[in-house]
Design a protein around this motif. Structure first.
Motif, PDB file in Angstrom:
ATOM      1  N   LEU A 135     -10.056  34.730 -79.251  1.00  0.00           N
ATOM      2  CA  LEU A 135     -11.172  35.667 -79.443  1.00  0.00           C
ATOM      3  C   LEU A 135     -10.998  36.906 -78.570  1.00  0.00           C
ATOM      4  O   LEU A 135     -11.312  38.025 -78.981  1.00  0.00           O
ATOM      5  CB  LEU A 135     -12.498  34.984 -79.135  1.00  0.00           C
ATOM      6  N   GLY A 136     -10.504  36.721 -77.348  1.00  0.00           N
ATOM      7  CA  GLY A 136     -10.262  37.859 -76.456  1.00  0.00           C
ATOM      8  C   GLY A 136      -9.201  38.795 -77.002  1.00  0.00           C
ATOM      9  O   GLY A 136      -9.323  40.026 -76.901  1.00  0.00           O
ATOM     10  N   VAL A 137      -8.148  38.231 -77.579  1.00  0.00           N
ATOM     11  CA  VAL A 137      -7.110  39.050 -78.211  1.00  0.00           C
ATOM     12  C   VAL A 137      -7.726  39.882 -79.330  1.00  0.00           C
ATOM     13  O   VAL A 137      -7.474  41.087 -79.449  1.00  0.00           O
ATOM     14  CB  VAL A 137      -5.959  38.150 -78.734  1.00  0.00           C
ATOM     15  N   ARG A 138      -8.586  39.269 -80.131  1.00  0.00           N
ATOM     16  CA  ARG A 138      -9.253  39.999 -81.209  1.00  0.00           C
ATOM     17  C   ARG A 138     -10.176  41.079 -80.654  1.00  0.00           C
ATOM     18  O   ARG A 138     -10.258  42.177 -81.213  1.00  0.00           O
ATOM     19  CB  ARG A 138     -10.055  39.026 -82.073  1.00  0.00           C
ATOM     20  N   ALA A 139     -10.872  40.775 -79.561  1.00  0.00           N
ATOM     21  CA  ALA A 139     -11.776  41.755 -78.950  1.00  0.00           C
ATOM     22  C   ALA A 139     -11.026  42.973 -78.442  1.00  0.00           C
ATOM     23  O   ALA A 139     -11.598  44.057 -78.342  1.00  0.00           O
ATOM     24  CB  ALA A 139     -12.569  41.099 -77.813  1.00  0.00           C
ATOM     25  N   ALA A 140      -9.747  42.803 -78.123  1.00  0.00           N
ATOM     26  CA  ALA A 140      -8.921  43.921 -77.660  1.00  0.00           C
ATOM     27  C   ALA A 140      -8.376  44.744 -78.822  1.00  0.00           C
ATOM     28  O   ALA A 140      -7.596  45.682 -78.602  1.00  0.00           O
ATOM     29  CB  ALA A 140      -7.763  43.390 -76.802  1.00  0.00           C
ATOM     30  N   GLY A 141      -8.773  44.402 -80.051  1.00  0.00           N
ATOM     31  CA  GLY A 141      -8.272  45.131 -81.211  1.00  0.00           C
ATOM     32  C   GLY A 141      -6.884  44.705 -81.627  1.00  0.00           C
ATOM     33  O   GLY A 141      -6.202  45.396 -82.376  1.00  0.00           O
ATOM     34  N   LEU A 142      -6.451  43.551 -81.144  1.00  0.00           N
ATOM     35  CA  LEU A 142      -5.141  43.015 -81.475  1.00  0.00           C
ATOM     36  C   LEU A 142      -5.306  41.820 -82.407  1.00  0.00           C
ATOM     37  O   LEU A 142      -6.410  41.331 -82.608  1.00  0.00           O
ATOM     38  CB  LEU A 142      -4.411  42.581 -80.194  1.00  0.00           C
ATOM     39  N   ALA A 143      -4.202  41.355 -82.937  1.00  0.00           N
ATOM     40  CA  ALA A 143      -4.217  40.168 -83.775  1.00  0.00           C
ATOM     41  C   ALA A 143      -3.407  39.077 -83.096  1.00  0.00           C
ATOM     42  O   ALA A 143      -2.474  39.349 -82.345  1.00  0.00           O
ATOM     43  CB  ALA A 143      -3.636  40.476 -85.153  1.00  0.00           C
ATOM     44  N   ALA A 144      -3.789  37.835 -83.371  1.00  0.00           N
ATOM     45  CA  ALA A 144      -3.094  36.681 -82.824  1.00  0.00           C
ATOM     46  C   ALA A 144      -2.492  35.874 -83.962  1.00  0.00           C
ATOM     47  O   ALA A 144      -3.108  35.724 -85.015  1.00  0.00           O
ATOM     48  CB  ALA A 144      -4.056  35.816 -82.016  1.00  0.00           C
ATOM     49  N   GLY A 145      -1.316  35.346 -83.706  1.00  0.00           N
ATOM     50  CA  GLY A 145      -0.666  34.447 -84.654  1.00  0.00           C
ATOM     51  C   GLY A 145      -0.347  33.143 -83.954  1.00  0.00           C
ATOM     52  O   GLY A 145       0.789  32.931 -83.522  1.00  0.00           O
ATOM     53  N   PRO A 146      -1.350  32.254 -83.795  1.00  0.00           N
ATOM     54  CA  PRO A 146      -1.099  30.988 -83.105  1.00  0.00           C
ATOM     55  C   PRO A 146      -0.262  30.039 -83.963  1.00  0.00           C
ATOM     56  O   PRO A 146      -0.457  29.961 -85.173  1.00  0.00           O
ATOM     57  CB  PRO A 146      -2.505  30.430 -82.853  1.00  0.00           C
ATOM     58  N   MET A 147       0.667  29.338 -83.309  1.00  0.00           N
ATOM     59  CA  MET A 147       1.575  28.431 -84.019  1.00  0.00           C
ATOM     60  C   MET A 147       1.729  27.135 -83.236  1.00  0.00           C
ATOM     61  O   MET A 147       1.757  27.145 -81.999  1.00  0.00           O
ATOM     62  CB  MET A 147       2.953  29.081 -84.173  1.00  0.00           C
ATOM     63  N   THR A 148       1.862  26.039 -83.968  1.00  0.00           N
ATOM     64  CA  THR A 148       2.162  24.753 -83.348  1.00  0.00           C
ATOM     65  C   THR A 148       3.461  24.161 -83.878  1.00  0.00           C
ATOM     66  O   THR A 148       3.802  23.028 -83.534  1.00  0.00           O
ATOM     67  CB  THR A 148       1.011  23.749 -83.571  1.00  0.00           C
ATOM     68  N   GLY A 149       4.184  24.911 -84.669  1.00  0.00           N
ATOM     69  CA  GLY A 149       5.463  24.450 -85.206  1.00  0.00           C
ATOM     70  C   GLY A 149       6.601  24.797 -84.253  1.00  0.00           C
ATOM     71  O   GLY A 149       7.195  25.872 -84.349  1.00  0.00           O
ATOM     72  N   PHE A 150       6.885  23.883 -83.327  1.00  0.00           N
ATOM     73  CA  PHE A 150       7.952  24.106 -82.349  1.00  0.00           C
ATOM     74  C   PHE A 150       8.330  22.780 -81.709  1.00  0.00           C
ATOM     75  O   PHE A 150       7.632  21.776 -81.838  1.00  0.00           O
ATOM     76  CB  PHE A 150       7.519  25.110 -81.268  1.00  0.00           C
ATOM     77  N   ASP A 151       9.447  22.806 -81.007  1.00  0.00           N
ATOM     78  CA  ASP A 151       9.914  21.651 -80.246  1.00  0.00           C
ATOM     79  C   ASP A 151       9.257  21.716 -78.872  1.00  0.00           C
ATOM     80  O   ASP A 151       9.731  22.417 -77.984  1.00  0.00           O
ATOM     81  CB  ASP A 151      11.439  21.698 -80.135  1.00  0.00           C
TER      82      ASP A 151
END
Length: 197
Positions: A135-151
């Motif tokens: 939410l903080g990233v969005r409040a800064a006018g940025l976008a987030a791409g959260p991912m859980t596909g990793f080792d």
């Protein structure tokens, strides 16, 4: 309306926000990240614990190492994002708690199920902090791409060699690029989620 937040802010944080898969080349500065953290550091957690730890992947060498741990779908997005953050739970978070909360050091080896209670608490409360971080990233006018596909084990060995951290999510951050998001998927209606007893 019964919401106190003005409609523009509601849309920025919730209705118009999407997970981003592409980004512009505009950099994300340390000042922006500090402003995000200053906004979200009061996320509600049990005992006011703060188990979230964040590694900002800034160097090309670190980026290459991280990309090697991402799934095939996530690797190109991670390679191209202006900033990538690794969000992990510090399983030794109790060392940072004020002395009035001695429960976790005393219960360091208490186990319910298969995991120590302390680690379960670290995971849950770091996840709460992660929601606020996005939410903080969005409040800064940025976008987030959260991912859980990793080792996870590979990232932990590479970026948290002390063995005391559990990686929960990797987040690409920046200004959304062209065709940055997929069409919004359906959500459950209120009556499908809420019940009263």
């Amino acid at each position: 309306m019964t919401l106190q937040l003005d409609p523009a802010a509601q849309n920025l944080l919730f209705r118009d926000a999407h997970t981003a898969n592409t980004f512009t080349d505009e950099p994300v500065t340390d000042e922006q990240v500090r402003a995000v953290y200053d906004l979200v550091k009061y996320a509600p957690t049990a005992y006011n614990q703060q188990p979230l730890r964040v590694v900002l992947v800034r160097t090309p060498e670190s980026r290459e190492r991280l990309v090697g741990h991402m799934t095939a779908n996530n690797a190109p997005k991670t390679a191209a994002a202006p900033l990538v953050a690794i969000l992990a739970a510090d399983n030794e978070f109790h060392e940072e708690l004020p002395n009035q909360f001695p429960v976790f050091p005393e219960a360091k080896d208490l186990v319910f199920g298969e995991r120590p209670v302390r680690e379960q608490s670290a995971t849950l409360n770091a996840a709460l902090q992660i929601g606020y971080f996005i939410l903080g990233v969005r409040a800064a006018g940025l976008a987030a791409g959260p991912m859980t596909g990793f080792d996870a084990a590979g990232i932990e060995k590479d970026f948290f060699p002390d063995g005391d951290h559990s990686v929960l999510v990797v987040v690409n951050i920046g200004k959304p690029g062209e065709n940055a998001s997929y069409p919004r998927g359906p959500r459950l209606d209120y009556d499908e989620v809420f019940d009263a007893v």
